[in-house]
Design an enzyme around this catalytic site. Sequence first.
Site, PDB file in Angstrom:
ATOM      1  N   SER A  50      -3.038  -7.652   2.995  1.00 34.12           N
ATOM      2  CA  SER A  50      -3.313  -7.523   4.431  1.00 34.12           C
ATOM      3  C   SER A  50      -3.765  -8.866   4.989  1.00 34.12           C
ATOM      4  CB  SER A  50      -4.406  -6.481   4.672  1.00 34.12           C
ATOM      5  OG  SER A  50      -4.010  -5.228   4.167  1.00 34.12           O
ATOM      6  N   ARG A  78      -1.947  -5.943  -8.356  1.00 29.75           N
ATOM      7  CA  ARG A  78      -0.697  -6.664  -8.098  1.00 29.75           C
ATOM      8  C   ARG A  78      -0.463  -7.743  -9.138  1.00 29.75           C
ATOM      9  NH1 ARG A  78      -2.868  -8.096  -2.274  1.00 29.75           N
ATOM     10  NH2 ARG A  78      -4.642  -8.273  -3.700  1.00 29.75           N
ATOM     11  N   HIS A 109       0.848  -1.201   0.000  1.00 31.27           N
ATOM     12  CA  HIS A 109       0.000   0.000   0.000  1.00 31.27           C
ATOM     13  C   HIS A 109       0.887   1.257   0.000  1.00 31.27           C
ATOM     14  CE1 HIS A 109      -3.141  -2.585   2.290  1.00 31.27           C
ATOM     15  NE2 HIS A 109      -3.610  -2.401   1.070  1.00 31.27           N
ATOM     16  N   LYS A 120     -16.593  -6.932   6.080  1.00 32.60           N
ATOM     17  CA  LYS A 120     -15.562  -7.848   6.585  1.00 32.60           C
ATOM     18  C   LYS A 120     -15.405  -7.647   8.095  1.00 32.60           C
ATOM     19  CE  LYS A 120     -12.822  -7.178   2.381  1.00 32.60           C
ATOM     20  NZ  LYS A 120     -11.590  -6.532   1.879  1.00 32.60           N
TER      21      LYS A 120
HETATM   22  O1  PNS Z   1      -9.223  -2.930   0.407  1.00 33.49           O
HETATM   23  P1  PNS Z   1     -10.482  -3.398  -0.245  1.00 33.49           P
HETATM   24  O2  PNS Z   1     -11.334  -4.151   0.751  1.00 33.49           O
HETATM   25  O3  PNS Z   1     -10.240  -4.161  -1.496  1.00 33.49           O
HETATM   26  O4  PNS Z   1     -11.307  -2.074  -0.683  1.00 33.49           O
HETATM   27  C1  PNS Z   1     -12.577  -2.185  -1.249  1.00 33.49           C
HETATM   28  C2  PNS Z   1     -13.246  -0.796  -1.341  1.00 33.49           C
HETATM   29  C3  PNS Z   1     -13.252  -0.103  -0.007  1.00 33.49           C
HETATM   30  C4  PNS Z   1     -12.476   0.042  -2.340  1.00 33.49           C
HETATM   31  C5  PNS Z   1     -14.694  -1.016  -1.863  1.00 33.49           C
HETATM   32  O5  PNS Z   1     -15.306  -2.016  -1.102  1.00 33.49           O
HETATM   33  C6  PNS Z   1     -15.530   0.248  -1.809  1.00 33.49           C
HETATM   34  O6  PNS Z   1     -15.299   1.187  -2.529  1.00 33.49           O
HETATM   35  N1  PNS Z   1     -16.529   0.256  -0.907  1.00 33.49           N
HETATM   36  C7  PNS Z   1     -17.398   1.398  -0.693  1.00 33.49           C
HETATM   37  C8  PNS Z   1     -18.844   1.061  -1.063  1.00 33.49           C
HETATM   38  C9  PNS Z   1     -19.046   1.215  -2.543  1.00 33.49           C
HETATM   39  O7  PNS Z   1     -18.878   2.280  -3.114  1.00 33.49           O
HETATM   40  N2  PNS Z   1     -19.375   0.083  -3.188  1.00 33.49           N
HETATM   41  C10 PNS Z   1     -19.532   0.021  -4.618  1.00 33.49           C
HETATM   42  C11 PNS Z   1     -18.155  -0.168  -5.243  1.00 33.49           C
HETATM   43  S1  PNS Z   1     -18.314  -0.547  -6.919  1.00 33.49           S
END
Ligand code: PNS
Length: 182
Positions: free
Chosen positions: A150, A112, A39, A63
């Site tokens: 993570s 990645r 990150h 989660k």
């Molecule tokens: O680190 P992660 O868990 O891969 O991040 C995922 C994240 C936070 C980027 C994604 O879950 C997100 O944007 N969540 C916010 C809710 C939202 O906008 N959902 C629609 C996404 S298409």
Amino acid sequence: MRKTAQKIVPPWHRRYNFHGVNTVKAIYPGSFDPVTNGHLDLIARGSKIFDHLVVAILRNSSKYPLFSVEDRLEMLTEGVASFGNVSVATFDGLLVDFAREQNAQAVMRGIRAISDYEYELQMALMNRRLAPELETIFLMPDGKYSFVSSRLVKEVFELGGSVDGLVPKWVIDRLKQRVPKS
Ligand code: PNS
């Protein structure tokens, strides 16, 4: 020149700095449970491309996180301290709503390996449907972090393995506090 651009582009899409130069603000969203060196590698790359980068921790994740949002915020804040144009925030709800609140024009995400691509593409295209003015930019971390996540860091640490070099020292200290010794 500047006036023409302002007429065509919606106001939330363009920002001008003190000198009237167009600036780009990006959001780097994620769970960051915890922040890894992968990150931080991406943040360093993003800070060179964008005028301002906001690292945004999702609050209402489905989660079950190991670290509280406050802990993650503290760890990230330490990680970005050396970058003058990077800040850390938290958000609830839709990413696109947060991006609009922040007047951001872009979302930065890391890829990645090809296995990340499908999920990232789905999210990027859904976000584009919700907010066509917001662009998603994918960056690759250094190859040495291509296997670092993570989730794996937590698993390896919990089972007694070394995560040296995969997360910053202050994250290892927090992991030691958070994960009881077996
Ligand atoms: O680190 P992660 O868990 O891969 O991040 C995922 C994240 C936070 C980027 C994604 O879950 C997100 O944007 N969540 C916010 C809710 C939202 O906008 N959902 C629609 C996404 S298409």
